[in-house]
Design a protein around this motif. Structure first.
Motif, mmCIF file in Angstrom:
data_model
loop_
_atom_site.group_PDB
_atom_site.id
_atom_site.type_symbol
_atom_site.label_atom_id
_atom_site.label_comp_id
_atom_site.label_asym_id
_atom_site.label_seq_id
_atom_site.Cartn_x
_atom_site.Cartn_y
_atom_site.Cartn_z
ATOM 1 N N ASP A 1 1.794 7.946 -4.297
ATOM 2 C CA ASP A 1 1.030 8.774 -5.238
ATOM 3 C C ASP A 1 0.425 9.985 -4.545
ATOM 4 O O ASP A 1 0.399 11.085 -5.103
ATOM 5 C CB ASP A 1 -0.066 7.959 -5.913
ATOM 6 C CG ASP A 1 0.474 6.918 -6.885
ATOM 7 O OD1 ASP A 1 1.647 7.037 -7.303
ATOM 8 O OD2 ASP A 1 -0.277 5.984 -7.216
ATOM 9 N N LEU A 2 -0.071 9.803 -3.323
ATOM 10 C CA LEU A 2 -0.627 10.926 -2.569
ATOM 11 C C LEU A 2 0.441 11.961 -2.230
ATOM 12 O O LEU A 2 0.198 13.159 -2.311
ATOM 13 C CB LEU A 2 -1.285 10.429 -1.281
ATOM 14 C CG LEU A 2 -2.623 9.728 -1.435
ATOM 15 C CD1 LEU A 2 -3.073 9.146 -0.100
ATOM 16 C CD2 LEU A 2 -3.673 10.679 -1.982
ATOM 17 N N VAL A 3 1.620 11.479 -1.856
ATOM 18 C CA VAL A 3 2.722 12.400 -1.572
ATOM 19 C C VAL A 3 3.027 13.220 -2.818
ATOM 20 O O VAL A 3 3.143 14.457 -2.762
ATOM 21 C CB VAL A 3 3.985 11.640 -1.095
ATOM 22 C CG1 VAL A 3 5.174 12.587 -0.989
ATOM 23 C CG2 VAL A 3 3.728 10.953 0.242
ATOM 24 N N MET B 1 2.230 17.046 -2.351
ATOM 25 C CA MET B 1 3.454 17.708 -1.900
ATOM 26 C C MET B 1 4.504 17.826 -2.994
ATOM 27 O O MET B 1 5.452 18.599 -2.870
ATOM 28 C CB MET B 1 4.041 16.928 -0.710
ATOM 29 C CG MET B 1 3.106 16.829 0.478
ATOM 30 S SD MET B 1 3.736 15.749 1.796
ATOM 31 C CE MET B 1 5.048 16.762 2.464
ATOM 32 N N GLY B 2 4.338 17.050 -4.060
ATOM 33 C CA GLY B 2 5.364 16.929 -5.084
ATOM 34 C C GLY B 2 5.788 18.227 -5.743
ATOM 35 O O GLY B 2 6.960 18.409 -6.061
ATOM 36 N N TYR C 1 0.838 -1.203 0.000
ATOM 37 C CA TYR C 1 0.000 0.000 0.000
ATOM 38 C C TYR C 1 0.874 1.255 0.000
ATOM 39 O O TYR C 1 0.602 2.219 -0.718
ATOM 40 C CB TYR C 1 -0.931 0.016 1.221
ATOM 41 C CG TYR C 1 -1.873 1.195 1.226
ATOM 42 C CD1 TYR C 1 -3.155 1.075 0.705
ATOM 43 C CD2 TYR C 1 -1.478 2.425 1.736
ATOM 44 C CE1 TYR C 1 -4.016 2.161 0.695
ATOM 45 C CE2 TYR C 1 -2.328 3.511 1.724
ATOM 46 C CZ TYR C 1 -3.594 3.386 1.203
ATOM 47 O OH TYR C 1 -4.437 4.465 1.176
ATOM 48 N N TYR C 2 1.921 1.234 0.820
ATOM 49 C CA TYR C 2 2.819 2.388 0.944
ATOM 50 C C TYR C 2 3.397 2.777 -0.410
ATOM 51 O O TYR C 2 3.381 3.951 -0.781
ATOM 52 C CB TYR C 2 3.924 2.021 1.938
ATOM 53 C CG TYR C 2 4.894 3.105 2.318
ATOM 54 C CD1 TYR C 2 4.473 4.304 2.872
ATOM 55 C CD2 TYR C 2 6.267 2.909 2.172
ATOM 56 C CE1 TYR C 2 5.374 5.282 3.263
ATOM 57 C CE2 TYR C 2 7.178 3.871 2.572
ATOM 58 C CZ TYR C 2 6.732 5.055 3.109
ATOM 59 O OH TYR C 2 7.637 6.015 3.492
ATOM 60 N N THR C 3 3.871 1.783 -1.153
ATOM 61 C CA THR C 3 4.512 2.092 -2.438
ATOM 62 C C THR C 3 3.513 2.301 -3.569
ATOM 63 O O THR C 3 3.790 3.067 -4.486
ATOM 64 C CB THR C 3 5.519 0.995 -2.829
ATOM 65 O OG1 THR C 3 4.847 -0.263 -2.904
ATOM 66 C CG2 THR C 3 6.654 0.915 -1.822
ATOM 67 N N SER C 4 2.362 1.649 -3.514
ATOM 68 C CA SER C 4 1.433 1.752 -4.641
ATOM 69 C C SER C 4 0.413 2.879 -4.493
ATOM 70 O O SER C 4 -0.068 3.392 -5.499
ATOM 71 C CB SER C 4 0.681 0.432 -4.832
ATOM 72 O OG SER C 4 -0.191 0.189 -3.742
ATOM 73 N N THR C 5 0.108 3.284 -3.271
ATOM 74 C CA THR C 5 -0.930 4.296 -3.061
ATOM 75 C C THR C 5 -0.409 5.536 -2.336
ATOM 76 O O THR C 5 -0.626 6.663 -2.786
ATOM 77 C CB THR C 5 -2.105 3.682 -2.265
ATOM 78 O OG1 THR C 5 -2.594 2.542 -2.997
ATOM 79 C CG2 THR C 5 -3.225 4.684 -2.062
ATOM 80 N N HIS C 6 0.279 5.328 -1.213
ATOM 81 C CA HIS C 6 0.721 6.476 -0.417
ATOM 82 C C HIS C 6 1.712 7.351 -1.189
ATOM 83 O O HIS C 6 1.619 8.581 -1.131
ATOM 84 C CB HIS C 6 1.320 6.007 0.912
ATOM 85 C CG HIS C 6 1.584 7.124 1.874
ATOM 86 N ND1 HIS C 6 0.573 7.806 2.514
ATOM 87 C CD2 HIS C 6 2.748 7.682 2.291
ATOM 88 C CE1 HIS C 6 1.098 8.733 3.286
ATOM 89 N NE2 HIS C 6 2.420 8.677 3.174
#
Length: 102
Positions: free
Chosen positions: A28-30, A34-35, A21-26
């Motif tokens: 993307d949110l970052v 914030m990007g 989840y961290y790599t596939s979804t979170h």
């Protein structure tokens, strides 16, 4: 001067971390929220705490910003990112904001 934000997810009894989840979804949110303010992001998954020592940290996310103003803007936009944390871990992350010296 460049500044960094490091988000550290320590391991302790009963704590979990969903790397998928961290790599596939979170991530993307970052990037979405914030990007535009970041220069770069590096994420390290803990493998060991030394030779023959289990890791004490699930992961460390290191976000680099041009200056404090860019970090401040990113943090103002970070609400959805912070709200997403319980979707992949029950760890209370530690944060370190620092001046990049090298």
């Amino acid at each position: 001067m460049a500044v960094s934000l490091q988000v550290i997810y320590p391991i302790s009894d009963g704590k979990t971390f969903d790397f998928d989840y961290y790599t596939s979804t979170h991530f993307d949110l970052v990037g979405e929220h914030m990007g535009a303010h970041m220069d770069s992001m590096l994420v390290t998954k803990g493998l060991a705490g030394g030779p023959d020592v289990p890791p004490g940290i699930f992961a460390v996310a290191s976000l680099l910003f041009k200056d404090q103003d860019a970090l401040n803007a990113a943090m103002q936009a970070a609400g959805p990112v912070l709200e997403d944390i319980p979707n992949f871990t029950n760890v209370q992350p530690q944060m370190l904001i620092g001046e990049v010296i090298s």
